[in-house]
Design an enzyme around this catalytic site. Structure first.
Site, mmCIF file in Angstrom:
data_model
loop_
_atom_site.group_PDB
_atom_site.id
_atom_site.type_symbol
_atom_site.label_atom_id
_atom_site.label_comp_id
_atom_site.label_asym_id
_atom_site.label_seq_id
_atom_site.Cartn_x
_atom_site.Cartn_y
_atom_site.Cartn_z
ATOM 1 C CE1 TYR A 34 11.534 -17.103 -13.370
ATOM 2 C CE2 TYR A 34 12.985 -15.606 -14.562
ATOM 3 C CZ TYR A 34 11.984 -15.823 -13.620
ATOM 4 O OH TYR A 34 11.445 -14.758 -12.948
ATOM 5 N N GLY A 74 0.800 -1.235 0.000
ATOM 6 C CA GLY A 74 0.000 0.000 0.000
ATOM 7 C C GLY A 74 0.827 1.277 0.000
ATOM 8 C CB SER A 84 4.327 2.494 -4.484
ATOM 9 O OG SER A 84 4.371 1.121 -4.808
ATOM 10 C CG ASP A 92 10.420 -9.239 2.255
ATOM 11 O OD1 ASP A 92 9.776 -9.499 1.206
ATOM 12 O OD2 ASP A 92 11.658 -9.264 2.304
HETATM 13 N N1 LIG Z 1 0.412 -1.695 -13.059
HETATM 14 C C1 LIG Z 1 -0.185 -2.522 -13.887
HETATM 15 O O1 LIG Z 1 -0.309 -2.256 -15.099
HETATM 16 C C2 LIG Z 1 -0.724 -3.834 -13.397
HETATM 17 C C3 LIG Z 1 -1.401 -4.659 -14.316
HETATM 18 C C4 LIG Z 1 -1.904 -5.875 -13.870
HETATM 19 C C5 LIG Z 1 -1.754 -6.244 -12.553
HETATM 20 N N2 LIG Z 1 -1.082 -5.415 -11.688
HETATM 21 C C6 LIG Z 1 -0.923 -5.882 -10.301
HETATM 22 O O2 LIG Z 1 -1.277 -4.830 -9.424
HETATM 23 C C7 LIG Z 1 -0.549 -4.955 -8.194
HETATM 24 C C8 LIG Z 1 0.001 -3.614 -7.780
HETATM 25 O O3 LIG Z 1 0.948 -3.206 -8.741
HETATM 26 P P1 LIG Z 1 1.350 -1.698 -9.026
HETATM 27 O O4 LIG Z 1 1.244 -1.507 -10.484
HETATM 28 O O5 LIG Z 1 0.671 -0.791 -8.101
HETATM 29 O O6 LIG Z 1 2.918 -1.770 -8.715
HETATM 30 P P2 LIG Z 1 3.817 -1.039 -7.613
HETATM 31 O O7 LIG Z 1 3.551 0.409 -7.553
HETATM 32 O O8 LIG Z 1 5.217 -1.515 -7.869
HETATM 33 O O9 LIG Z 1 3.258 -1.678 -6.280
HETATM 34 C C9 LIG Z 1 3.617 -2.946 -5.859
HETATM 35 C C10 LIG Z 1 3.837 -2.886 -4.383
HETATM 36 O O10 LIG Z 1 4.211 -4.198 -3.943
HETATM 37 C C11 LIG Z 1 5.276 -4.055 -3.048
HETATM 38 N N3 LIG Z 1 6.101 -5.249 -2.958
HETATM 39 C C12 LIG Z 1 6.883 -5.808 -3.900
HETATM 40 N N4 LIG Z 1 7.524 -6.869 -3.391
HETATM 41 C C13 LIG Z 1 7.145 -6.961 -2.102
HETATM 42 C C14 LIG Z 1 7.474 -7.837 -1.048
HETATM 43 N N5 LIG Z 1 8.378 -8.823 -1.199
HETATM 44 N N6 LIG Z 1 6.904 -7.663 0.152
HETATM 45 C C15 LIG Z 1 6.010 -6.666 0.354
HETATM 46 N N7 LIG Z 1 5.672 -5.786 -0.595
HETATM 47 C C16 LIG Z 1 6.233 -5.944 -1.812
HETATM 48 C C17 LIG Z 1 6.086 -2.910 -3.607
HETATM 49 O O11 LIG Z 1 6.946 -2.437 -2.606
HETATM 50 P P3 LIG Z 1 8.461 -1.912 -2.961
HETATM 51 O O12 LIG Z 1 8.267 -0.507 -3.361
HETATM 52 O O13 LIG Z 1 9.180 -2.112 -1.667
HETATM 53 O O14 LIG Z 1 8.953 -2.786 -4.066
HETATM 54 C C18 LIG Z 1 4.991 -1.936 -3.993
HETATM 55 O O15 LIG Z 1 4.591 -1.150 -2.897
HETATM 56 C C19 LIG Z 1 0.488 -6.036 -8.432
HETATM 57 O O16 LIG Z 1 0.045 -7.243 -7.847
HETATM 58 C C20 LIG Z 1 0.518 -6.196 -9.940
HETATM 59 O O17 LIG Z 1 0.873 -7.486 -10.342
HETATM 60 C C21 LIG Z 1 -0.578 -4.226 -12.068
#
Ligand SMILES: NC(=O)c1ccc[n+]([C@@H]2O[C@H](COP(=O)([O-])OP(=O)(O)OC[C@H]3O[C@@H](n4cnc5c(N)ncnc54)[C@H](OP(=O)(O)O)[C@@H]3O)[C@@H](O)[C@H]2O)c1
Length: 337
Positions: free
Chosen positions: A211, A56, A58, A107
């Site tokens: 991978y 939450g 970002s 984490d």
């Molecule tokens: N953006 C898109 O176009 C899109 C499309 C489809 C689905 N989604 C999904 O939407 C969700 C949110 O994505 P977003 O676009 O808002 O990306 P984001 O801004 O990068 O947000 C992801 C958040 O997850 C946190 N995170 C990553 N690894 C973590 C860990 N090991 N433990 C705890 N927190 C962790 C990040 O923290 P850090 O800053 O510390 O890394 C960040 O706050 C994701 O599940 C993504 O797969 C996004």
């Protein structure tokens, strides 16, 4: 190759209706791709709800936390970067002085951290109505978590799987004692349609050979959807007043893209009409979490605030059960080593 795979997302999206995406024309829910999180929760009073939003600090998670707090829910931002989470909390409170926001360390890549988070949350002695499994990483190069699990699967699925299981008793208790429906929202993605050929590589989950950054992300997002469906099925069987649904938030330029900035910028050039801003990106999560029309709706997949049929792998009940058992085994194995 990467761009080709990304463009295959475009074709999948096209099936959702290019016209609706480009114009934001509302679907049966009354909302569409142009709706924002504030619009879809207008008039909702969430003052009796406590919510956890993972990731939450970002992007979509931050906007979801902000809007849940705006609707007067007590929000716990679960984040690995506590400094960023505290900044997020301050930003929410600056705009809304009465917002109730707390920050706890989580984490998801560490099962030990997931357990410590749940202990810290339980120590607060709060109810729990909403769990938003939002955090995620995308297109990472091959790495293993501290528990020895491939990092996209570990973060996006396995950490959330354990988190949800450990919080379930608290959610069941809250739903039972308050009579208020609990809701779990799991952030999947359209990328669930592009995993490895077999869906989940159960026997090669950690293999470096073969991978693919894209397919491993697709696999983890398919796992999110299968987890949502199987958990929903189990809770319905138990007769518990908690719904579980998965969402694709749309395409939004957030820090998620940091492992592939060039690819995503090029992709955006070809698909500019599909992209949303962050307030629109948080709309589907917020709709599923708070909207009264979602009462009793469970085991479904939502895109642009409307129900959508997921891929055939995602609808495969046997695969969902297999993933459930496999995830438990991975967690048991990690705790013994
Ligand atoms: N953006 C898109 O176009 C899109 C499309 C489809 C689905 N989604 C999904 O939407 C969700 C949110 O994505 P977003 O676009 O808002 O990306 P984001 O801004 O990068 O947000 C992801 C958040 O997850 C946190 N995170 C990553 N690894 C973590 C860990 N090991 N433990 C705890 N927190 C962790 C990040 O923290 P850090 O800053 O510390 O890394 C960040 O706050 C994701 O599940 C993504 O797969 C996004």
């Amino acid at each position: 190759m990467h761009l080709c795979s990304s463009l295959s997302f475009t074709l999948q999206v096209s099936e959702m209706g290019i016209f609706a995406l480009m114009t934001g024309r509302p679907g049966p829910s009354g909302f569409g791709s142009a709706s924002t999180a504030e619009q879809v929760t207008e008039g909702v009073d969430a003052s009796n709800l406590t919510a956890i939003v993972t990731g939450g600090a970002s992007g979509i998670g931050f906007e979801t936390a902000r809007v849940l707090a705006l609707r007067r829910a007590h929000v716990i931002i679960a984040a690995r970067n506590i400094e960023a989470a505290n900044e997020a909390k301050q930003a929410i409170i600056k705009e809304n002085i009465s917002a109730r926001v707390d920050v706890l360390k989580l984490d998801l890549c560490s099962l030990k951290s997931v357990r410590a988070f749940v202990d810290s949350f339980n120590a607060l002695d709060l109810p729990l109505n909403l769990l938003i499994n939002n955090a995620g990483v995308m297109f990472c190069s091959h790495q293993l978590s501290e528990d020895g699990v491939e990092v996209q699967f570990a973060t996006n699925h396995l950490g959330h799987f354990l988190l949800t299981n450990l919080l379930l008793d608290k959610m069941k208790n809250t739903a039972r004692t308050t009579g208020v429906e609990g809701r779990i929202v799991i952030l999947s993605s359209l990328a669930h349609t592009t995993p490895y050929q077999e869906g989940i590589r159960f026997d090669k989950i950690n293999d470096r050979i073969g991978y693919s950054e894209l397919k491993a992300y697709g696999q983890s997002k398919l796992a999110n959807l299968l987890h949502s469906n199987e958990l929903s099925r189990r809770l319905q069987e138990e007769g518990v007043n908690i719904t579980v649904n998965s969402v694709h938030p749309g395409l939004i330029m957030t820090p998620l893209m940091r492992h592939s900035p060039l690819l995503m910028k090029t992709f955006k050039l070809f698909t500019f009409w599909m992209w949303k801003n962050v307030p629109q990106g948080a709309a589907t999560t917020s709709y599923v979490a708070l909207h009264p029309k979602m009462k009793g709706v469970t085991g479904k997949y939502f895109v642009d605030c409307n129900e959508m049929k997921p891929s055939s792998h995602a609808g495969d009940e046997k695969l969902a059960k297999k993933l459930w058992d496999f995830s438990n085994k991975l967690i048991d194995g990690a705790s013994k080593s």
